[in-house]
Enzyme design. Sequence first.
Site, PDB file in Angstrom:
ATOM      1  N   GLU A  93      -9.854  -1.448   5.077  1.00 62.42           N
ATOM      2  CA  GLU A  93     -10.464  -0.979   6.435  1.00 62.42           C
ATOM      3  C   GLU A  93     -11.273  -2.186   6.551  1.00 62.42           C
ATOM      4  OE1 GLU A  93      -8.791   0.917   8.144  1.00 62.42           O
ATOM      5  OE2 GLU A  93      -7.313   2.354   7.641  1.00 62.42           O
TER       6      GLU A  93
ATOM      7  N   ASP B 109       0.985  -0.813  -0.263  1.00 65.37           N
ATOM      8  CA  ASP B 109       0.215   0.143  -0.120  1.00 65.37           C
ATOM      9  C   ASP B 109       0.556   1.106   0.246  1.00 65.37           C
ATOM     10  OD1 ASP B 109       0.504  -0.437   2.944  1.00 65.37           O
ATOM     11  OD2 ASP B 109      -1.500  -0.906   3.231  1.00 65.37           O
TER      12      ASP B 109
ATOM     13  N   ASP C 163      -7.839  -1.855  14.610  1.00 61.48           N
ATOM     14  CA  ASP C 163      -8.772  -2.584  14.096  1.00 61.48           C
ATOM     15  C   ASP C 163      -8.850  -3.787  13.112  1.00 61.48           C
ATOM     16  OD1 ASP C 163      -7.706  -1.536  11.140  1.00 61.48           O
ATOM     17  OD2 ASP C 163      -8.944   0.447  10.840  1.00 61.48           O
TER      18      ASP C 163
END
Length: 260
Positions: A143, A67, A136
């Site tokens: 995400e 990323d 998370d």
Amino acid sequence: MAEIVIVPDDQVAGELAAEAILRRLIDEPEPVLGLATGSTPTSTYHAMVRRAAGQDWLKNLKAFALDEYVGLPDGHPESYAEVLRREFIEPMGLVPAQVMLPPGGLDGLSTAAAQYEAAIADAGGIDVQILGIGTDGHIGFNEPGSSLASRTRVKTLAESTRRDNARFFSSLDEVPVHCITQGLGTVLDSRHLILLAFGAHKADAIAAAVEGPVSASLPASVVQLHPHVTVLVDEPAAAKFKHGDYYRFAYANKFEWQRL
Ligand code: PGA
């Protein structure tokens, strides 16, 4: 099931990961490594550098980052291009052209993701992909809510991720809002996944990833769909496993030929 290995600290994990990565790549005619950024892979990169920097076979290595932030100026010290240059490319003795990142510049952004996917495919796919995990449950910058079949694309970072990463910037406002990341489907195409998690703040996420339901709400849980996953965790990150005793027992009773 993933192989889960609980080790005393990130240094031991880094040595084990480096050994497994190098063993896998060294005999490939066209070895392809998937790189992660953040603090998690640092001990693995240090161990790889100690064991293999400058070796002849590295001339054939290609690497793809997971990323990149979108919109940071070229050469920004916290862009993943710069982080990888400092922490991996130069210490390993690679030339920059051997390592590709999803391009985070605003020019051409709408077509960059598809081109990145094509570049990975042209290289023959990724042999070993290093992964960290976010608090998370993200891997790459996928995400919560990311499709389990997603491919490389532009995403919006979660507020919690921006806060987690603000430590690398002078303020939260400087942390980019967007990123470009390999998708979860892209990650699943890699032939071996090595997922690393260190510290008590990762305990909930890593336990949910390997023991919880497979769900887009916990993107790292997608690794349960992959046939060859190695999860290396330190003791604090292992604190929330339901089956920690079994993972320790299984690792202690491996046959010699059953290496990572
Ligand atoms: P960290 O981040 O390595 O800096 O903890 C991991 C991640 O967010 O994927």
